[in-house]
Design a protein around this motif. Structure first.
Motif, short mmCIF file in Angstrom:
data_model
loop_
_atom_site.label_atom_id
_atom_site.label_comp_id
_atom_site.label_asym_id
_atom_site.label_seq_id
_atom_site.Cartn_x
_atom_site.Cartn_y
_atom_site.Cartn_z
N UNK A 99 0.81 -1.23 0.00
CA UNK A 99 0.00 0.00 0.00
C UNK A 99 0.84 1.27 0.00
N UNK A 100 2.15 1.17 -0.19
CA UNK A 100 3.05 2.32 -0.06
C UNK A 100 2.79 3.40 -1.12
N UNK A 101 2.81 4.64 -0.66
CA UNK A 101 2.81 5.80 -1.53
C UNK A 101 3.95 6.69 -1.04
N UNK A 102 5.00 6.79 -1.86
CA UNK A 102 6.17 7.59 -1.51
C UNK A 102 6.12 8.88 -2.33
N UNK A 103 5.96 10.02 -1.65
CA UNK A 103 5.93 11.31 -2.32
C UNK A 103 7.32 11.94 -2.20
N UNK A 104 7.79 12.55 -3.30
CA UNK A 104 9.10 13.18 -3.31
C UNK A 104 8.95 14.63 -3.79
N UNK A 105 9.50 15.54 -3.00
CA UNK A 105 9.57 16.95 -3.35
C UNK A 105 10.97 17.19 -3.89
N UNK A 106 11.08 17.92 -5.01
CA UNK A 106 12.38 18.14 -5.63
C UNK A 106 12.64 19.63 -5.83
N UNK A 107 13.91 20.00 -5.72
CA UNK A 107 14.30 21.40 -5.83
C UNK A 107 14.43 21.87 -7.28
N UNK A 108 14.45 20.94 -8.23
CA UNK A 108 14.65 21.28 -9.63
C UNK A 108 13.61 20.58 -10.50
N UNK A 109 13.35 21.14 -11.67
CA UNK A 109 12.52 20.48 -12.65
C UNK A 109 13.29 19.30 -13.22
N UNK A 110 12.58 18.34 -13.77
CA UNK A 110 13.24 17.16 -14.32
C UNK A 110 14.22 17.55 -15.43
N UNK A 111 15.43 17.02 -15.33
CA UNK A 111 16.46 17.23 -16.33
C UNK A 111 17.30 15.96 -16.38
N UNK A 112 17.25 15.19 -17.45
CA UNK A 112 18.02 13.94 -17.49
C UNK A 112 19.52 14.13 -17.33
N UNK A 113 20.02 15.33 -17.64
CA UNK A 113 21.45 15.61 -17.49
C UNK A 113 21.86 15.79 -16.03
N UNK A 114 20.89 15.91 -15.13
CA UNK A 114 21.15 16.11 -13.70
C UNK A 114 21.43 14.79 -12.97
N UNK A 115 21.16 13.67 -13.61
CA UNK A 115 21.27 12.36 -12.95
C UNK A 115 22.66 11.78 -13.08
N UNK A 116 23.16 11.20 -11.98
CA UNK A 116 24.42 10.46 -11.95
C UNK A 116 24.07 9.05 -11.49
N UNK A 117 24.21 8.08 -12.38
CA UNK A 117 23.79 6.71 -12.07
C UNK A 117 24.90 5.85 -11.46
N UNK A 118 26.14 6.21 -11.64
CA UNK A 118 27.26 5.42 -11.13
C UNK A 118 27.26 5.45 -9.60
N UNK A 119 27.13 4.28 -8.95
CA UNK A 119 27.13 4.26 -7.48
C UNK A 119 28.55 4.44 -6.93
N UNK A 120 28.59 4.88 -5.70
CA UNK A 120 29.85 4.87 -4.96
C UNK A 120 30.16 3.43 -4.60
N UNK A 121 31.39 3.15 -4.24
CA UNK A 121 31.74 1.81 -3.77
C UNK A 121 31.21 1.68 -2.35
N UNK A 122 30.33 0.71 -2.14
CA UNK A 122 29.68 0.53 -0.84
C UNK A 122 30.47 -0.44 0.03
N UNK A 123 30.29 -0.30 1.33
CA UNK A 123 30.85 -1.28 2.25
C UNK A 123 30.11 -2.59 2.03
N UNK A 124 30.80 -3.71 2.17
CA UNK A 124 30.22 -5.01 1.86
C UNK A 124 28.94 -5.32 2.62
#
Length: 133
Positions: A99-124
């Protein structure tokens, strides 16, 4: 690093009223919500410019966060709790209740150039726990 804030809530015999006013650290330019999620993982990115504030209006979900130096996992279970994600916060959302509804407020309008998909190296330990979701 991401951090949680409590939203001002007024409660009386009629119910609850939660207010989002002068509490998120940015001007809201975009609002979206995620719902009807199966066992999928959402997110998997960070941003160049966008700050976000996530509120689980109904149900619950888990948000994994990594800012390049620290990792944390947050449980969103109450509609008066808000998780603020900063630009450097690479995040994934998972473990959505049916039943989850997750609402997100964002400071900027959608811009595909704003996204960075490469994750940081996580602890195991945290990587394993999120990969098993």
């Amino acid at each position: 690093m991401a951090y949680q804030i409590d939203l001002k809530t007024f409660t009386d015999e009629r119910g609850n009223l939660t207010v989002i006013e002068k509490i998120v650290p940015f001007e809201v330019k975009r609002i979206f919500y995620i719902y009807g999620v199966n066992d999928a993982t959402r997110g998997g990115h960070r941003h160049h410019r966008t700050l976000q504030a996530a509120i689980c209006l109904k149900g619950s979900c888990t948000i994994y966060n990594h800012n390049g130096a620290e990792e944390a996992t947050y449980q969103l279970t109450m509609p008066n709790h808000c998780l603020v994600l900063e630009t450097q916060d690479w995040h994934q959302m998972y473990n959505f209740s049916p039943d989850a509804i997750l609402m997100v407020l964002a400071s900027e309008y959608f811009d595909p150039q704003d996204y960075i998909y490469e994750p940081y190296i996580a602890h195991d330990s945290l990587r394993r726990s999120t990969e098993s979701q």
